[in-house]
Design a protein around this motif. Structure first.
Motif, PDB file in Angstrom:
ATOM      1  N   VAL A   1      54.977  43.021  17.630  1.00  0.00           N
ATOM      2  CA  VAL A   1      55.585  44.053  17.728  1.00  0.00           C
ATOM      3  C   VAL A   1      54.192  44.902  18.285  1.00  0.00           C
ATOM      4  CG1 VAL A   1      56.213  46.967  15.700  1.00  0.00           C
ATOM      5  CG2 VAL A   1      57.285  43.713  15.421  1.00  0.00           C
ATOM      6  N   TYR A   2      55.352  46.102  19.127  1.00  0.00           N
ATOM      7  CA  TYR A   2      54.000  47.076  20.134  1.00  0.00           C
ATOM      8  C   TYR A   2      53.681  48.351  19.948  1.00  0.00           C
ATOM      9  CZ  TYR A   2      53.725  42.972  23.041  1.00  0.00           C
ATOM     10  OH  TYR A   2      54.106  41.084  23.364  1.00  0.00           O
ATOM     11  N   LEU A   3      53.335  49.168  19.060  1.00  0.00           N
ATOM     12  CA  LEU A   3      53.073  50.378  18.879  1.00  0.00           C
ATOM     13  C   LEU A   3      52.490  51.335  19.823  1.00  0.00           C
ATOM     14  CD1 LEU A   3      51.809  49.222  15.258  1.00  0.00           C
ATOM     15  CD2 LEU A   3      53.822  50.018  15.925  1.00  0.00           C
ATOM     16  N   ASP A   4      51.764  51.163  20.301  1.00  0.00           N
ATOM     17  CA  ASP A   4      50.425  52.328  21.403  1.00  0.00           C
ATOM     18  C   ASP A   4      50.847  51.333  22.626  1.00  0.00           C
ATOM     19  OD1 ASP A   4      47.718  51.172  21.257  1.00  0.00           O
ATOM     20  OD2 ASP A   4      48.020  51.389  19.138  1.00  0.00           O
ATOM     21  N   ALA A   5      50.073  52.419  23.598  1.00  0.00           N
ATOM     22  CA  ALA A   5      50.247  51.658  24.921  1.00  0.00           C
ATOM     23  C   ALA A   5      48.438  50.987  25.125  1.00  0.00           C
ATOM     24  CB  ALA A   5      50.063  52.949  26.266  1.00  0.00           C
ATOM     25  N   TRP A   6      47.450  50.934  24.204  1.00  0.00           N
ATOM     26  CA  TRP A   6      46.622  50.095  24.389  1.00  0.00           C
ATOM     27  C   TRP A   6      46.233  49.041  23.721  1.00  0.00           C
ATOM     28  CZ3 TRP A   6      46.846  53.839  27.655  1.00  0.00           C
ATOM     29  CH2 TRP A   6      46.413  55.164  27.616  1.00  0.00           C
ATOM     30  N   ASP A   7      47.460  48.516  23.455  1.00  0.00           N
ATOM     31  CA  ASP A   7      47.095  47.180  22.730  1.00  0.00           C
ATOM     32  C   ASP A   7      46.053  46.556  22.941  1.00  0.00           C
ATOM     33  OD1 ASP A   7      47.979  44.530  21.229  1.00  0.00           O
ATOM     34  OD2 ASP A   7      49.897  45.565  20.509  1.00  0.00           O
ATOM     35  N   GLU A   8      45.495  45.909  21.924  1.00  0.00           N
ATOM     36  CA  GLU A   8      44.578  45.459  22.760  1.00  0.00           C
ATOM     37  C   GLU A   8      44.898  43.798  23.666  1.00  0.00           C
ATOM     38  OE1 GLU A   8      40.953  45.334  20.201  1.00  0.00           O
ATOM     39  OE2 GLU A   8      40.759  47.223  21.517  1.00  0.00           O
ATOM     40  N   ARG A   9      45.912  43.034  22.534  1.00  0.00           N
ATOM     41  CA  ARG A   9      45.811  42.318  22.978  1.00  0.00           C
ATOM     42  C   ARG A   9      46.761  41.987  24.591  1.00  0.00           C
ATOM     43  NH1 ARG A   9      50.766  42.887  18.192  1.00  0.00           N
ATOM     44  NH2 ARG A   9      50.376  44.825  18.806  1.00  0.00           N
ATOM     45  N   VAL A  10      47.525  43.232  24.773  1.00  0.00           N
ATOM     46  CA  VAL A  10      47.892  42.898  25.887  1.00  0.00           C
ATOM     47  C   VAL A  10      47.133  43.070  27.132  1.00  0.00           C
ATOM     48  CG1 VAL A  10      49.587  43.800  27.273  1.00  0.00           C
ATOM     49  CG2 VAL A  10      49.862  43.983  25.407  1.00  0.00           C
ATOM     50  N   PRO A  11      46.043  41.835  27.718  1.00  0.00           N
ATOM     51  CA  PRO A  11      45.455  41.701  28.369  1.00  0.00           C
ATOM     52  C   PRO A  11      45.273  42.982  29.893  1.00  0.00           C
ATOM     53  CG  PRO A  11      46.556  39.629  28.366  1.00  0.00           C
ATOM     54  CD  PRO A  11      47.334  40.308  27.895  1.00  0.00           C
TER      55      PRO A  11
END
Ligand code: C5P
Length: 402
Positions: free
Chosen positions: A61-71
């Motif tokens: 689930v994506y919560l913010d634009a700075w998600d470290e899981r998105v390389p």
């Protein structure tokens, strides 16, 4: 058949108590084959946990634009590329205002600006005064003009204790909207009148004469016509089926009532599809009180008279709707169906074998018109109904009414 097979959906939740219903919508959409990426605003997480949505969707689930899981830190781009639709449910007043102005200050609003051609479906959920506020109405008009499809809102009791417009659609309604969204719209702007189910003719207040029609075919056709963009009135004999979403159902019992209801609506209809298994006869000497068993064991003598032929009456109307009849036969289908088409004076008649079609979930429809006959493949009734609606839209004269 899965209605959302291979569909990739981005589901955006914003702040509102209706978030709890969206968990159910997610499940139902997944049951239909959709793959769903959930994006939540910070406000949404106050109403439902990201863990819940993650466990249900089986995906991050994506919560913010700075998600470290998105390389590449490009969730706002990656998520919508290849997606078939973005559904915002619930859509808060604030989020709609953001959409209307192209604000992009969190992940969900940013991906709505970055979405390119990906369709946007928005299900508002808010207090009635917030919904009625001129700024909200302006913003809704703006996002519509920008191409968003607005789902609902519904009227009714609100979590705040007030009553009015602003409730989010129920999960099954959101699902019906999403499924309908992916169907072509060849009947947009048309009004379609359909009869379905059996009729029931009174013998006395307790006993009736009826037939074994389940209504499934007529109800599937009503749903397919609605999905194709038509406004649909369904005149239905007694069935156990729920009215398809956004179809206006008129309930009747007898053939005489069905005839009256159809006559009442026919002047407004562009197309009439007569699917009902109308009883051919009614009991003339029906009793007002329960018939008692005779001491001598004799059965009551019932007298019959013919019911009006609804389809033939509508087909005779000088500037009436374009008529489609049905014929369920047990044998000689090709011969009987074409003869029936001529007798009733209708441009299209749909035949099927009664023993295959009655109460079944699948059917093989054969279409008879001036050019001859064409068989549709054996399909589930909804899939068959969609093919029939496509064929009707194809055959419909460009301007059926003067
Ligand atoms: O006359 P028959 O029952 O064989 O024809 C079937 C078609 O006519 C169906 O489309 C049915 O809905 C319609 N019908 C009707 N009114 C009746 C009998 C049949 O509209 N009384």
């Amino acid at each position: 058949m899965l209605e959302l097979a291979d569909k990739r959906i981005v589901l955006g939740l914003t702040g509102g108590i209706a978030c709890y219903k969206v968990a159910e919508f997610l499940r139902r959409a997944q049951d239909q084959g959709a793959v769903i990426d959930v994006v939540m605003t910070e406000a949404a997480t106050h109403f439902i946990g990201a863990t819940t949505m993650q466990a249900l969707s089986g995906r991050p689930v994506y919560l913010d634009a700075w998600d470290e899981r998105v390389p590449n830190s490009m969730a706002h781009i990656n998520l919508t590329r290849g997606a078939d639709a973005i559904v915002i449910a619930p859509a808060s007043t604030d989020f709609i205002a953001k959409l209307a102005n192209g604000l992009a200050n969190d992940l969900l609003s940013t991906l709505c600006v970055a979405k390119g051609n990906c369709p946007l479906l928005v299900a508002p959920a808010m207090n009635r005064e917030m919904w009625l506020h001129p700024a909200t109405q302006r913003n809704v008009a703006q996002i519509k003009a920008d191409g968003a499809l607005i789902l609902g809102p519904a009227e009714g009791d609100q979590a705040c204790g007030e009553t009015g417009s602003g409730r989010m659609l129920e999960p099954h309604e959101l699902l019906a909207e999403l499924i309908a969204f992916f169907q072509p719209k060849p009947l947009r702007g048309k009004r379609v009148l359909i009869t379905a189910g059996p009729t029931s003719e009174k013998i006395d207040p307790i006993r009736v004469i009826t037939n074994r029609s389940s209504g499934k075919m007529g109800y599937a056709i009503a749903q397919a016509a609605r999905e194709a963009g038509a406004e649909v009135v369904l005149v239905s004999g007694p069935t156990a089926l729920p009215a398809p979403y956004q179809v206006m159902r008129v309930d009747v019992d007898s053939a005489a009532q069905m005839h009256a209801a159809v006559m009442n609506e026919a002047g407004n209809a562009d197309v009439f599809i007569s699917v009902a298994a109308v009883a051919d006869w009614r009991v003339v000497n029906a009793s007002g009180s329960k018939l008692k068993k005779q001491a001598d064991g004799k059965a009551p003598q019932l007298e019959f008279e013919a019911n009006p032929d609804i389809l033939a009456d509508i087909a005779r109307m000088p500037s009436g709707p374009w008529c489609v009849g049905f014929a369920a036969e047990t044998e000689n289908l090709l011969e009987y169906a074409e003869a029936k088409r001529k007798r009733k004076g209708v441009p299209l008649l749909v035949g099927n074998l009664a023993q295959q079609a009655m109460n079944a979930d699948e059917t093989e429809l054969i279409l008879f018109d001036d050019a001859g006959h064409t068989a549709l493949p054996v399909l589930g009734k909804l899939a068959a109904a969609r093919k029939l609606i496509a064929a009707i839209a194809d055959k419909l004269p460009v301007s059926p009414k003067p």
